[in-house]
Design a protein around this motif. Structure first.
Motif, PDB file in Angstrom:
ATOM      1  N   GLU A 180       0.834  -1.194   0.000  1.00 51.39           N
ATOM      2  CA  GLU A 180       0.000   0.000   0.000  1.00 51.39           C
ATOM      3  C   GLU A 180       0.866   1.240   0.000  1.00 51.39           C
ATOM      4  N   TYR A 181       0.374   2.268  -0.682  1.00 50.43           N
ATOM      5  CA  TYR A 181       1.078   3.536  -0.607  1.00 50.43           C
ATOM      6  C   TYR A 181       0.639   4.238   0.660  1.00 50.43           C
ATOM      7  N   PRO A 182       1.585   4.706   1.440  1.00 55.48           N
ATOM      8  CA  PRO A 182       1.210   5.380   2.688  1.00 55.48           C
ATOM      9  C   PRO A 182       0.211   6.506   2.458  1.00 55.48           C
ATOM     10  N   GLU A 183       0.378   7.217   1.333  1.00 53.60           N
ATOM     11  CA  GLU A 183      -0.454   8.394   1.098  1.00 53.60           C
ATOM     12  C   GLU A 183      -1.892   8.047   0.743  1.00 53.60           C
ATOM     13  N   MET A 184      -2.161   6.778   0.503  1.00 58.85           N
ATOM     14  CA  MET A 184      -3.504   6.407   0.071  1.00 58.85           C
ATOM     15  C   MET A 184      -4.543   6.523   1.179  1.00 58.85           C
ATOM     16  N   ALA A 185      -4.089   6.548   2.414  1.00 57.53           N
ATOM     17  CA  ALA A 185      -5.059   6.579   3.511  1.00 57.53           C
ATOM     18  C   ALA A 185      -4.422   7.248   4.710  1.00 57.53           C
ATOM     19  N   SER A 186      -5.262   7.593   5.668  1.00 49.74           N
ATOM     20  CA  SER A 186      -4.726   8.156   6.900  1.00 49.74           C
ATOM     21  C   SER A 186      -4.125   7.019   7.716  1.00 49.74           C
ATOM     22  N   LEU A 187      -3.329   7.392   8.685  1.00 54.43           N
ATOM     23  CA  LEU A 187      -2.663   6.394   9.515  1.00 54.43           C
ATOM     24  C   LEU A 187      -3.677   5.495  10.227  1.00 54.43           C
ATOM     25  N   GLU A 188      -4.747   6.120  10.707  1.00 56.09           N
ATOM     26  CA  GLU A 188      -5.761   5.347  11.424  1.00 56.09           C
ATOM     27  C   GLU A 188      -6.411   4.335  10.494  1.00 56.09           C
ATOM     28  N   ASP A 189      -6.624   4.765   9.250  1.00 49.78           N
ATOM     29  CA  ASP A 189      -7.248   3.849   8.313  1.00 49.78           C
ATOM     30  C   ASP A 189      -6.294   2.715   7.936  1.00 49.78           C
ATOM     31  N   HIS A 190      -5.001   3.042   7.834  1.00 44.73           N
ATOM     32  CA  HIS A 190      -4.015   1.980   7.616  1.00 44.73           C
ATOM     33  C   HIS A 190      -4.078   0.973   8.767  1.00 44.73           C
ATOM     34  N   PHE A 191      -4.140   1.526   9.961  1.00 45.58           N
ATOM     35  CA  PHE A 191      -4.184   0.664  11.153  1.00 45.58           C
ATOM     36  C   PHE A 191      -5.357  -0.309  11.043  1.00 45.58           C
ATOM     37  N   VAL A 192      -6.493   0.245  10.700  1.00 39.01           N
ATOM     38  CA  VAL A 192      -7.697  -0.586  10.657  1.00 39.01           C
ATOM     39  C   VAL A 192      -7.619  -1.618   9.536  1.00 39.01           C
ATOM     40  N   SER A 193      -7.093  -1.216   8.378  1.00 38.99           N
ATOM     41  CA  SER A 193      -7.054  -2.190   7.282  1.00 38.99           C
ATOM     42  C   SER A 193      -6.011  -3.274   7.572  1.00 38.99           C
ATOM     43  N   MET A 194      -4.910  -2.902   8.236  1.00 40.74           N
ATOM     44  CA  MET A 194      -3.920  -3.916   8.616  1.00 40.74           C
ATOM     45  C   MET A 194      -4.525  -4.877   9.633  1.00 40.74           C
ATOM     46  N   LYS A 195      -5.257  -4.306  10.561  1.00 41.78           N
ATOM     47  CA  LYS A 195      -5.897  -5.124  11.594  1.00 41.78           C
ATOM     48  C   LYS A 195      -6.873  -6.113  10.948  1.00 41.78           C
ATOM     49  N   GLN A 196      -7.575  -5.628   9.922  1.00 37.81           N
ATOM     50  CA  GLN A 196      -8.526  -6.509   9.226  1.00 37.81           C
ATOM     51  C   GLN A 196      -7.803  -7.674   8.557  1.00 37.81           C
ATOM     52  N   VAL A 197      -6.695  -7.351   7.861  1.00 31.16           N
ATOM     53  CA  VAL A 197      -5.936  -8.403   7.171  1.00 31.16           C
ATOM     54  C   VAL A 197      -5.424  -9.408   8.197  1.00 31.16           C
ATOM     55  N   ILE A 198      -4.900  -8.898   9.300  1.00 25.81           N
ATOM     56  CA  ILE A 198      -4.333  -9.777  10.332  1.00 25.81           C
ATOM     57  C   ILE A 198      -5.417 -10.659  10.950  1.00 25.81           C
ATOM     58  N   GLU A 199      -6.566 -10.057  11.187  1.00 26.97           N
ATOM     59  CA  GLU A 199      -7.646 -10.851  11.779  1.00 26.97           C
ATOM     60  C   GLU A 199      -8.163 -11.899  10.809  1.00 26.97           C
ATOM     61  N   GLU A 200      -8.144 -11.542   9.530  1.00 31.99           N
ATOM     62  CA  GLU A 200      -8.646 -12.469   8.527  1.00 31.99           C
ATOM     63  C   GLU A 200      -7.696 -13.647   8.324  1.00 31.99           C
ATOM     64  N   TYR A 201      -6.378 -13.354   8.211  1.00 30.80           N
ATOM     65  CA  TYR A 201      -5.420 -14.412   7.892  1.00 30.80           C
ATOM     66  C   TYR A 201      -4.814 -15.067   9.121  1.00 30.80           C
ATOM     67  N   GLN A 202      -4.920 -14.403  10.262  1.00 27.64           N
ATOM     68  CA  GLN A 202      -4.349 -14.928  11.487  1.00 27.64           C
ATOM     69  C   GLN A 202      -2.947 -15.487  11.287  1.00 27.64           C
ATOM     70  N   PRO A 203      -2.034 -14.636  10.874  1.00 30.89           N
ATOM     71  CA  PRO A 203      -0.691 -15.121  10.581  1.00 30.89           C
ATOM     72  C   PRO A 203       0.069 -15.496  11.854  1.00 30.89           C
ATOM     73  N   VAL A 204       1.097 -16.327  11.663  1.00 31.82           N
ATOM     74  CA  VAL A 204       2.003 -16.657  12.751  1.00 31.82           C
ATOM     75  C   VAL A 204       3.143 -15.642  12.757  1.00 31.82           C
ATOM     76  N   ARG A 205       3.482 -15.190  11.538  1.00 29.22           N
ATOM     77  CA  ARG A 205       4.524 -14.171  11.398  1.00 29.22           C
ATOM     78  C   ARG A 205       3.998 -12.976  10.603  1.00 29.22           C
ATOM     79  N   LEU A 206       4.518 -11.849  10.968  1.00 31.75           N
ATOM     80  CA  LEU A 206       4.101 -10.614  10.309  1.00 31.75           C
ATOM     81  C   LEU A 206       5.337  -9.752  10.083  1.00 31.75           C
ATOM     82  N   ALA A 207       5.456  -9.188   8.897  1.00 29.52           N
ATOM     83  CA  ALA A 207       6.541  -8.238   8.660  1.00 29.52           C
ATOM     84  C   ALA A 207       5.947  -6.962   8.071  1.00 29.52           C
ATOM     85  N   VAL A 208       6.449  -5.828   8.530  1.00 33.33           N
ATOM     86  CA  VAL A 208       6.012  -4.538   8.018  1.00 33.33           C
ATOM     87  C   VAL A 208       7.237  -3.790   7.520  1.00 33.33           C
TER      88      VAL A 208
END
Lengths: 99, 492
Positions: free
Chosen positions: B341-369
């Motif tokens: 994702e391009y950082p500029e595409m959304a506000s930080l809070e919205d990034h937070f929420v969309s990342m949280k959604q992906v994490i909740e959906e995939y329930q990864p064991v490892r995560l890299a940012v």
């Protein structure tokens, strides 16, 4: 059928309700003789009617006829202003209100 | 749902995050004033309070609207995927239309009260057995009826009536832009023992939404301003950053870093469920560390997620391929999910929420940012700190091993702004730097901190080739890559 028709919305037997009814009746009698009808709606008993007209304050008096409909809020203590607001003809005798 | 603390019973709002900062929810059987500037989210707060009450707690609600028509509000609810029509039909939700728009301008002659409104609300509450009531937004009552003292008194009467009916209510009110001008009509003193303020602030050219509980009379709550965001699919979300990590588990299990030599430096690998930050200047090998770490997980059949805020998907795949990693194949195996994702595409809070959604959906064991520093472009310093704390706490909570990269501003020494915020809550900091030694630029790596572990504290040289990172010998001479001590022949 009368030329003038009013509906008075009140909430129970309060001083404001009684004042409004007395003032409205006096006003009509003095200016419209007997060419009017008054319906009283107690919102505590018939809230759906208040819902329909989005009544927020009481007393609210609606002039249903002649059209257009008009709405006045208050106990109508100022007869002169109330008469103007409702577009009533001049008084047969001088108003007794505070006006 | 009902939580008794400090003698005051609270009811859960169901609004994501809010109940945490409110230590349970709104004081039950009372009225809470939610004040905010235009567009601060007051109406949505009210709508969600009612809808979540129905969906989560089976508590019917009455929504009294003074400004927006019920049909407009229904559209808002539909946009947030709520079945408002269904809830109205089932008799769990009732609108009371107290807007002025559809009625002619009222003339006021003599005394009046708001008995009609109070009676209508009372009848609606009774007819559906409502437990929650929202009045939005009462400011317009004051502009409609000139006598503000009178309206205040009537609202006080209304609050008493609602309390008597056993409802918990939210009264919203618009406030002027000034920071402390929330008492424009002096309502809160009369009506609400409980005041919540929503703000929508422009700061350093970036917009931040915050929520603050000013008071809950007789009941405890968290203080201070908390970030919140409004997202299409989830509605109103408060991000109670420093509360997320309260249940941290400390695992002593090691997981591979993806590189046996780095594993050795760490004393056997990273701790599972730890947060790792990899700090270094551009091009030193941070992304490689991240990909290595993810690849190790995928190889073991673990579900992994890689967020890239710096490079496009194609770039990332190309770079990985040059080090011998086939990301598309890992994706096809079903164990890798790449989100660029391009950082500029959304506000930080919205990034937070969309990342949280992906994490909740995939329930990864490892995560890299990769890379946190890219997010500095869309955040204020405080916003970024909250984001980082919130994200690391959230993933720890999920027992995910997470690796974040961070770019230093200078090629040598000096930590980045990001690290200053994150170091306190990360378990491990991997420092990668360029160092000048005998007229040559070399790469250096060391572990700055590792939660309760015996690890290699030496600064070692490393190199990168087609097979990845190779950690070599410790630098013999004194070499200061951190820019802290002015030792040796290090920093340019």
């Amino acid at each position: 059928m009368s030329s003038y028709s009013f509906r008075l919305y009140v909430t129970g037997e309060t001083t404001l309700s009684r004042e409004a009814e007395a003032n409205l009746r006096a006003l009509c009698k003095n200016r419209l003789v007997d060419d009017y009808e008054i319906e009283i709606v107690d919102i505590l008993e018939r809230s759906a009617l208040a819902e329909e007209e989005q009544i927020v304050a009481t007393p609210t008096i609606m002039r249903l006829a002649p059209l257009p409909r008009l709405r006045v809020i208050g106990d109508l203590s100022d007869h002169e202003r109330a008469a103007r607001a409702f577009g009533l003809p001049g008084p047969a005798i001088r108003d007794e209100g505070r006006g | 749902m009902r939580d008794k603390s400090g003698g005051v019973t609270k009811i859960s709002t169901g609004i994501d995050g809010f109940d945490l900062i409110a230590l349970g929810g709104l004081p039950a059987n009372r009225m809470t004033l939610v004040a905010g500037t235009t567009g601060s989210g007051k109406t949505l707060f009210g709508l969600e309070f009612l809808m979540k009450g129905i969906l989560q707690f089976d508590e019917p609600g009455v929504f009294v609207t003074f400004e927006e028509s019920p049909s407009d509000l229904r559209k808002v609810m539909t946009a947030f995927d709520y079945d408002i029509d269904g809830k109205e039909e089932s008799g769990e939700w009732t609108f009371i239309d107290a807007t002025l728009t559809s009625s002619p301008q009222d003339v006021v002659v003599g005394d009046y009260d708001l008995g009609a409104l109070i009676a209508r609300i009372g009848a609606a509450v009774q007819s559906i057995g409502a437990k929650r009531v929202v009045l939005d937004s009462t400011g317009s009552l004051f502009s409609r009826f000139a006598d503000t003292g009178h309206v205040r008194f009537e609202l006080f009467r209304l609050a008493a009536a609602l309390r008597e009916q056993g409802t918990t209510s939210v009264l919203t009110m618009e406030i002027a832009g000034e920071r402390n001008a929330f008492s424009r009509f002096g309502v809160e003193e009369f009506v609400a023992d409980n005041v919540v303020v929503l703000r929508n602030i422009l700061e350093e050219a970036k917009r931040r939404r915050t929520i603050e509980i000013l008071k809950f009379r007789g009941a405890p709550h968290r203080t201070g301003e908390w970030l919140f965001t409004i997202v299409a699919s989830e509605g109103f979300i408060v991000i109670p950053v420093s509360l997320l990590g309260t249940k941290e588990l400390a695992s002593s299990t090691r997981v591979s870093t993806g590189n046996t030599e780095v594993d050795r430096m760490c004393g056997g690998g990273f701790y599972r469920d730890s947060a790792i930050i990899v700090s270094g200047p551009t091009g030193v090998g941070k992304t490689l560390m991240a990909i290595q770490f993810i690849a190790a997980g995928v190889a073991q059949g673990e579900c992994c997620v890689l967020f890239s805020f710096e490079e496009s998907r194609d770039q990332l795949i190309r770079n990985a391929a040059s080090w011998g990693f086939d990301l598309p194949m890992m994706e096809r195996s079903g164990n890798l999910r790449i989100a660029c994702e391009y950082p500029e595409m959304a506000s930080l809070e919205d990034h937070f929420v969309s990342m949280k959604q992906v994490i909740e959906e995939y329930q990864p064991v490892r995560l890299a940012v990769d890379n946190l520093s890219a997010l500095e472009r869309v955040a204020t310093a405080r916003g970024l700190r909250d984001f980082i704390i919130g994200m690391t706490s959230f993933v720890k909570h999920q027992e995910i091993t997470s690796l974040f990269t961070s770019t230093t501003r200078t090629l040598m020494g000096a930590s980045s702004i990001t690290e200053a915020h994150i170091s306190a809550i990360t378990d491990t900091i991997v420092v990668m730097r360029y160092a000048e030694l005998a007229g040559e630029i070399r790469r250096a790596i060391t572990l700055l901190k590792m939660r309760g572990s015996s690890h290699d504290t030496r600064v070692r040289e490393f190199s990168i080739d087609g097979e990845g990172i190779h950690v070599g010998m410790a630098f013999g001479q004194s070499i200061g890559i951190l820019g802290l001590a002015g030792g040796g022949e290090s920093v340019i």
